[in-house]
Scaffold this motif. Structure first.
Motif, PDB file in Angstrom:
ATOM      1  N   ALA A 191      46.801  44.887  46.970  1.00 16.38           N
ATOM      2  CA  ALA A 191      46.610  43.444  46.825  1.00 16.38           C
ATOM      3  C   ALA A 191      45.165  43.193  46.417  1.00 16.38           C
ATOM      4  N   THR A 192      44.940  42.080  45.725  1.00 16.34           N
ATOM      5  CA  THR A 192      43.583  41.747  45.272  1.00 16.34           C
ATOM      6  C   THR A 192      43.238  40.310  45.624  1.00 16.34           C
ATOM      7  N   HIS A 193      41.937  40.113  45.820  1.00 14.70           N
ATOM      8  CA  HIS A 193      41.412  38.759  46.027  1.00 14.70           C
ATOM      9  C   HIS A 193      40.191  38.626  45.117  1.00 14.70           C
ATOM     10  N   THR A 194      40.234  37.637  44.215  1.00  8.54           N
ATOM     11  CA  THR A 194      39.178  37.493  43.213  1.00  8.54           C
ATOM     12  C   THR A 194      38.200  36.392  43.605  1.00  8.54           C
ATOM     13  N   ILE A 195      36.915  36.742  43.566  1.00  6.81           N
ATOM     14  CA  ILE A 195      35.835  35.768  43.769  1.00  6.81           C
ATOM     15  C   ILE A 195      35.239  35.473  42.403  1.00  6.81           C
ATOM     16  N   ALA A 196      35.481  34.272  41.916  1.00  5.08           N
ATOM     17  CA  ALA A 196      35.069  33.916  40.565  1.00  5.08           C
ATOM     18  C   ALA A 196      33.569  33.688  40.493  1.00  5.08           C
ATOM     19  N   ALA A 197      32.966  34.201  39.404  1.00  7.79           N
ATOM     20  CA  ALA A 197      31.548  33.932  39.129  1.00  7.79           C
ATOM     21  C   ALA A 197      31.451  32.588  38.408  1.00  7.79           C
ATOM     22  N   ASP A 198      30.638  31.689  38.934  1.00 10.42           N
ATOM     23  CA  ASP A 198      30.521  30.340  38.371  1.00 10.42           C
ATOM     24  C   ASP A 198      29.078  30.100  37.912  1.00 10.42           C
ATOM     25  N   PRO A 199      28.780  30.320  36.610  1.00  7.66           N
ATOM     26  CA  PRO A 199      27.414  30.125  36.116  1.00  7.66           C
ATOM     27  C   PRO A 199      26.895  28.703  36.336  1.00  7.66           C
ATOM     28  N   LYS A 200      27.800  27.725  36.401  1.00  7.92           N
ATOM     29  CA  LYS A 200      27.368  26.339  36.589  1.00  7.92           C
ATOM     30  C   LYS A 200      26.875  26.073  38.009  1.00  7.92           C
ATOM     31  N   GLU A 209      21.669  31.036  29.415  1.00  4.04           N
ATOM     32  CA  GLU A 209      23.095  31.353  29.592  1.00  4.04           C
ATOM     33  C   GLU A 209      23.285  32.749  30.176  1.00  4.04           C
ATOM     34  N   ASN A 210      22.538  33.728  29.653  1.00  2.00           N
ATOM     35  CA  ASN A 210      22.661  35.106  30.154  1.00  2.00           C
ATOM     36  C   ASN A 210      22.214  35.222  31.606  1.00  2.00           C
ATOM     37  N   LEU A 211      21.086  34.572  31.948  1.00  4.67           N
ATOM     38  CA  LEU A 211      20.588  34.629  33.323  1.00  4.67           C
ATOM     39  C   LEU A 211      21.550  33.950  34.283  1.00  4.67           C
ATOM     40  N   ALA A 212      22.132  32.821  33.852  1.00  6.88           N
ATOM     41  CA  ALA A 212      23.093  32.116  34.712  1.00  6.88           C
ATOM     42  C   ALA A 212      24.318  32.985  34.959  1.00  6.88           C
ATOM     43  N   ARG A 213      24.795  33.642  33.896  1.00  4.52           N
ATOM     44  CA  ARG A 213      25.963  34.510  34.044  1.00  4.52           C
ATOM     45  C   ARG A 213      25.643  35.696  34.951  1.00  4.52           C
ATOM     46  N   LYS A 214      24.424  36.262  34.800  1.00  2.00           N
ATOM     47  CA  LYS A 214      24.031  37.386  35.632  1.00  2.00           C
ATOM     48  C   LYS A 214      23.895  36.976  37.096  1.00  2.00           C
ATOM     49  N   LYS A 215      23.255  35.818  37.338  1.00  2.31           N
ATOM     50  CA  LYS A 215      23.093  35.335  38.716  1.00  2.31           C
ATOM     51  C   LYS A 215      24.438  35.049  39.367  1.00  2.31           C
ATOM     52  N   ALA A 216      25.344  34.441  38.588  1.00  2.00           N
ATOM     53  CA  ALA A 216      26.663  34.122  39.134  1.00  2.00           C
ATOM     54  C   ALA A 216      27.418  35.398  39.488  1.00  2.00           C
ATOM     55  N   GLY A 217      27.300  36.411  38.647  1.00  3.07           N
ATOM     56  CA  GLY A 217      27.941  37.693  38.931  1.00  3.07           C
ATOM     57  C   GLY A 217      27.366  38.349  40.174  1.00  3.07           C
ATOM     58  N   GLY A 256      31.795  38.960  35.262  1.00  7.15           N
ATOM     59  CA  GLY A 256      31.007  38.615  36.444  1.00  7.15           C
ATOM     60  C   GLY A 256      31.829  38.419  37.695  1.00  7.15           C
ATOM     61  N   ASP A 257      33.149  38.207  37.566  1.00  5.23           N
ATOM     62  CA  ASP A 257      33.993  38.039  38.759  1.00  5.23           C
ATOM     63  C   ASP A 257      33.973  39.316  39.589  1.00  5.23           C
ATOM     64  N   TYR A 258      34.181  39.149  40.905  1.00  4.84           N
ATOM     65  CA  TYR A 258      34.246  40.298  41.806  1.00  4.84           C
ATOM     66  C   TYR A 258      35.633  40.319  42.438  1.00  4.84           C
ATOM     67  N   VAL A 259      36.294  41.479  42.387  1.00  6.38           N
ATOM     68  CA  VAL A 259      37.652  41.610  42.902  1.00  6.38           C
ATOM     69  C   VAL A 259      37.643  42.504  44.137  1.00  6.38           C
ATOM     70  N   VAL A 260      38.102  41.946  45.265  1.00 11.30           N
ATOM     71  CA  VAL A 260      38.294  42.727  46.492  1.00 11.30           C
ATOM     72  C   VAL A 260      39.671  43.368  46.413  1.00 11.30           C
ATOM     73  N   VAL A 261      39.728  44.698  46.595  1.00 10.68           N
ATOM     74  CA  VAL A 261      40.978  45.440  46.459  1.00 10.68           C
ATOM     75  C   VAL A 261      41.413  45.978  47.821  1.00 10.68           C
ATOM     76  N   ARG A 262      42.669  45.711  48.158  1.00 10.75           N
ATOM     77  CA  ARG A 262      43.235  46.232  49.412  1.00 10.75           C
ATOM     78  C   ARG A 262      44.338  47.226  49.061  1.00 10.75           C
ATOM     79  N   LEU A 263      44.143  48.490  49.447  1.00 12.76           N
ATOM     80  CA  LEU A 263      45.151  49.521  49.177  1.00 12.76           C
ATOM     81  C   LEU A 263      46.046  49.651  50.406  1.00 12.76           C
ATOM     82  N   ASP A 264      47.335  49.335  50.225  1.00  8.73           N
ATOM     83  CA  ASP A 264      48.279  49.357  51.347  1.00  8.73           C
ATOM     84  C   ASP A 264      49.011  50.684  51.465  1.00  8.73           C
ATOM     85  N   GLY A 265      49.242  51.371  50.354  1.00 10.10           N
ATOM     86  CA  GLY A 265      49.991  52.623  50.435  1.00 10.10           C
ATOM     87  C   GLY A 265      50.077  53.315  49.080  1.00 10.10           C
ATOM     88  N   ILE A 266      50.457  54.618  49.141  1.00  8.98           N
ATOM     89  CA  ILE A 266      50.599  55.440  47.938  1.00  8.98           C
ATOM     90  C   ILE A 266      52.043  55.914  47.854  1.00  8.98           C
TER      91      ILE A 266
END
Length: 616
Positions: free
Chosen positions: A192-201, A489-497, A562-572
């Motif tokens: 399962a995944t949970h995404t934390i969106a990067a928001d340059p604004k 724009e680049n700095l905002a995107r980097k900071k948001a990431g 820039g988004d960060y995705v939290v990954v949960r591994l439940d099984g193989i």
């Protein structure tokens, strides 16, 4: 100018220079001077084989063009580090030289015939599916290569490919290796995944931060170096109006045309090759058996289909079609022209093997009338005159330009106009700047630094030009006002990431306390699962197996946006379906190919380690 040189050669400066040279030779030896001069023309030596500076410069220029094509017209080629580019190009040339030496040691080669076939079938040299010599020459000019240089380069490329294919083809995969790979490849993941969106604004970037980045990375904001050139263009078609063909010249050429007409002979043959599987005596004996069968009444075409080893004609009863003199091997042709219609030759030896030849038909040449050929003959005579006048004028243009301090005098002497190009950089541009020879000449030290006129440059077989520098727009730091928006724009995107990553890493570190409800669940995901970002899949299949207590494990990955995705591994899990024979074969081919590539890489490394390589 020459008189000045003569006068100065008698002075004290010239005598001093000669004295220094004499002392230098006495101290270091004549050989040292010669060696130094020789090495100045070379970039490296590989097992005593030189790589010239010219070859290196050409390789660097090719890399520049490839990068410009890869990144588009907005790519600033002036930002490339010449030292890094030089190292990369030289490394590639050394590696290539080692591989070519490897093919020579292995006794590999490519015949001229095979080389011709590759060139004829190359789509880049074709128009409407047919090889076009003019197109061939145009492509080579754009690459800055002659026909001889291209053929040699192609021959070397084909030999290296042959060597690589030989090494790759020797690799094999055992059944246990195949099963282990399939087991790993067919693993699945429940996650399962949970995404934390990067928001340059949502982040703030100050003017001071923009200025600080601008100051620290000034090399990123340099304008592209460009030039504007003046040029004089000489075109061949301007001489056609001056060309004339007299009746005497037309009659003389007509007689030459009809004398050269020859009869066409329709031949069929049976070929038995001489090779490592069949020696001279065996091949001749086999052909003589075929000859006896034909003498006893068997059909020539039927025997050819059964016996002939010529893949191009055997299936068609050995039929070679109509051809005139100069097409076949000399011994083959001599025998063919001694036959009468319907006759079969005695065994004939050529470079290809042993032949039986049958003359199927003779086509007498049709003699065209003078009137039907007059237009063509007139065009041929005028074309020859135009060609000579064009060559003479091009030579005169080059000589006049060499002696002149600008282009106005050469233009006046030949009745031409001085034209001006648009601005273009080292990657080229439009119009005449699309030609690599023009770009190289415009940025050469003689034109760019010394302000001299260039030599004659052939744009195509019908056009020659000479150029000189009109304006040099050097690379300079662009004003902050022009680039501040992009930096912001680049700095905002980097900071948001960075903010999204920090929040995600904190969540991964303390997920037992975090209240996450919007997990996106995926069951039995494969390694090429659709709808899942590649970065997530790579991280997912690198994660350790969950513990025996059944508790999931967590990780996280930053995406390109820039988004960060939290990954949960439940099984193989494991895909249980049996492999079909086709799937097994596909896996085997893939593993063999990969193993072959690894073998080839190891071979290259071995060549590198054993080689005597010197860089100058």
């Amino acid at each position: 100018m020459l008189q000045n040189i003569r006068d100065n050669s008698q002075g004290w400066i010239a005598k001093t220079i000669i004295g220094v040279i004499v002392v230098l030779m006495a101290l270091t030896g004549f050989d040292a001077i010669i060696q130094s001069t020789s090495n100045s023309r070379n970039a490296a030596s590989v097992n005593d084989q030189d790589i010239t500076v010219d070859s290196l410069n050409s390789a660097m220029e090719m890399q520049r063009r490839q990068l410009a094509q890869q990144f588009g017209k907005d790519f600033d080629i002036s930002l490339l580090d010449d030292n890094l580019l030089r190292k990369s190009a030289l490394d590639n040339l050394i590696g290539r030289t080692l591989l070519i030496q490897g093919t020579q040691e292995a006794g590999m080669g490519i015949s001229d015939t095979a080389l011709d076939q590759v060139i004829l079938k190359e789509p880049a040299f074709q128009i409407n599916g047919k090889f076009e010599p003019a197109r061939f020459d145009q492509v080579l000019r754009q690459q800055g290569m002659t026909r001889i240089q291209f053929r040699e380069r192609l021959r070397e490329d084909l030999m290296v490919s042959q060597l690589q294919a030989t090494l790759a083809g020797s690799n094999f995969v055992t059944e246990p290796e195949l099963q282990d790979f399939v087991r790993l490849d067919r693993q699945t993941r429940d996650f399962a995944t949970h995404t934390i969106a990067a928001d340059p604004k949502a982040v703030e970037v100050t003017d001071d931060e923009v200025k600080a980045y601008y100051d620290e990375h000034a090399d990123q904001f340099m304008s592209t170096e460009k030039v504007v050139v003046e040029y004089v263009e000489l075109k061949k078609d301007r001489f056609f109006a001056e060309a004339q063909a007299s009746d005497a010249e037309l009659q003389e050429l007509y007689q030459k045309e009809i004398v050269n007409l020859a009869e066409q002979r329709h031949a069929a043959h049976i070929l038995v090759e001489v090779n490592d599987k069949q020696n001279e005596e065996q091949a001749k004996a086999k052909l003589e058996e075929a000859a006896e069968r034909i003498k006893k009444g068997e059909d020539f075409a039927a025997v050819a289909k059964e016996v002939s080893q010529d893949p191009g004609s055997a299936s068609n009863g050995g039929d070679l079609g109509f051809a005139g003199p100069g097409v076949y091997d000399p011994e083959f042709e001599k025998s063919l022209y001694e036959l009468k219609k319907g006759e079969v030759s005695a065994p004939v030896r050529s470079v290809f093997g042993w032949h039986l030849i049958k003359l199927l038909d003779v086509q007498a040449p049709e003699i065209p009338s003078f009137a039907s050929l007059k237009e063509k003959l007139e065009r041929d005579i005028k074309t020859q005159q135009v060609e000579q006048r064009f060559v003479d004028a091009a030579k005169k243009l080059e000589e006049a330009s060499f002696e002149a301090s600008d282009l106005s005098q050469p233009a006046q002497e030949l009745g031409l106009q001085v034209q001006t190009s648009g601005a273009f950089g080292r990657e080229g541009g439009e119009g005449i700047a699309a030609n690599r020879q023009v770009v190289q000449a415009a940025f050469s030290p003689e034109v760019l630094e010394d302000g001299a006129n260039s030599g004659a440059i052939e744009l195509d077989p019908d056009t020659t030009l000479v150029l000189r520098l009109k304006e040099h727009k050097k690379s300079a730091l662009m004003p902050l006002e022009e680039v501040s928006a992009g930096i912001h724009e680049n700095l905002a995107r980097k900071k948001a990431g960075e903010a999204a990553k920090a929040e995600g890493e904190a969540m991964v570190a303390d997920l037992d306390k975090a209240d996450v409800k919007d997990w996106k669940v995926v069951q039995a995901a494969t390694r090429n699962q659709e709808g899942v970002e590649p970065e997530v899949l790579q991280a997912l299949f690198r994660m350790a197996k969950p513990g025996e207590d059944g508790k999931p494990i967590y990780s996280g990955v930053s995406l390109g946006n820039g988004d960060y995705v939290v990954v949960r591994l439940d099984g193989i899990g494991q895909t249980k379906s049996e492999l079909s024979e086709e799937e097994k074969a596909s896996y085997s081919r893939f593993l063999s190919s990969r193993g072959g590539q690894q073998d080839f890489a190891a071979y290259r490394q071995q060549l590198q380690e054993k080689a005597d390589i010197e860089r100058f």
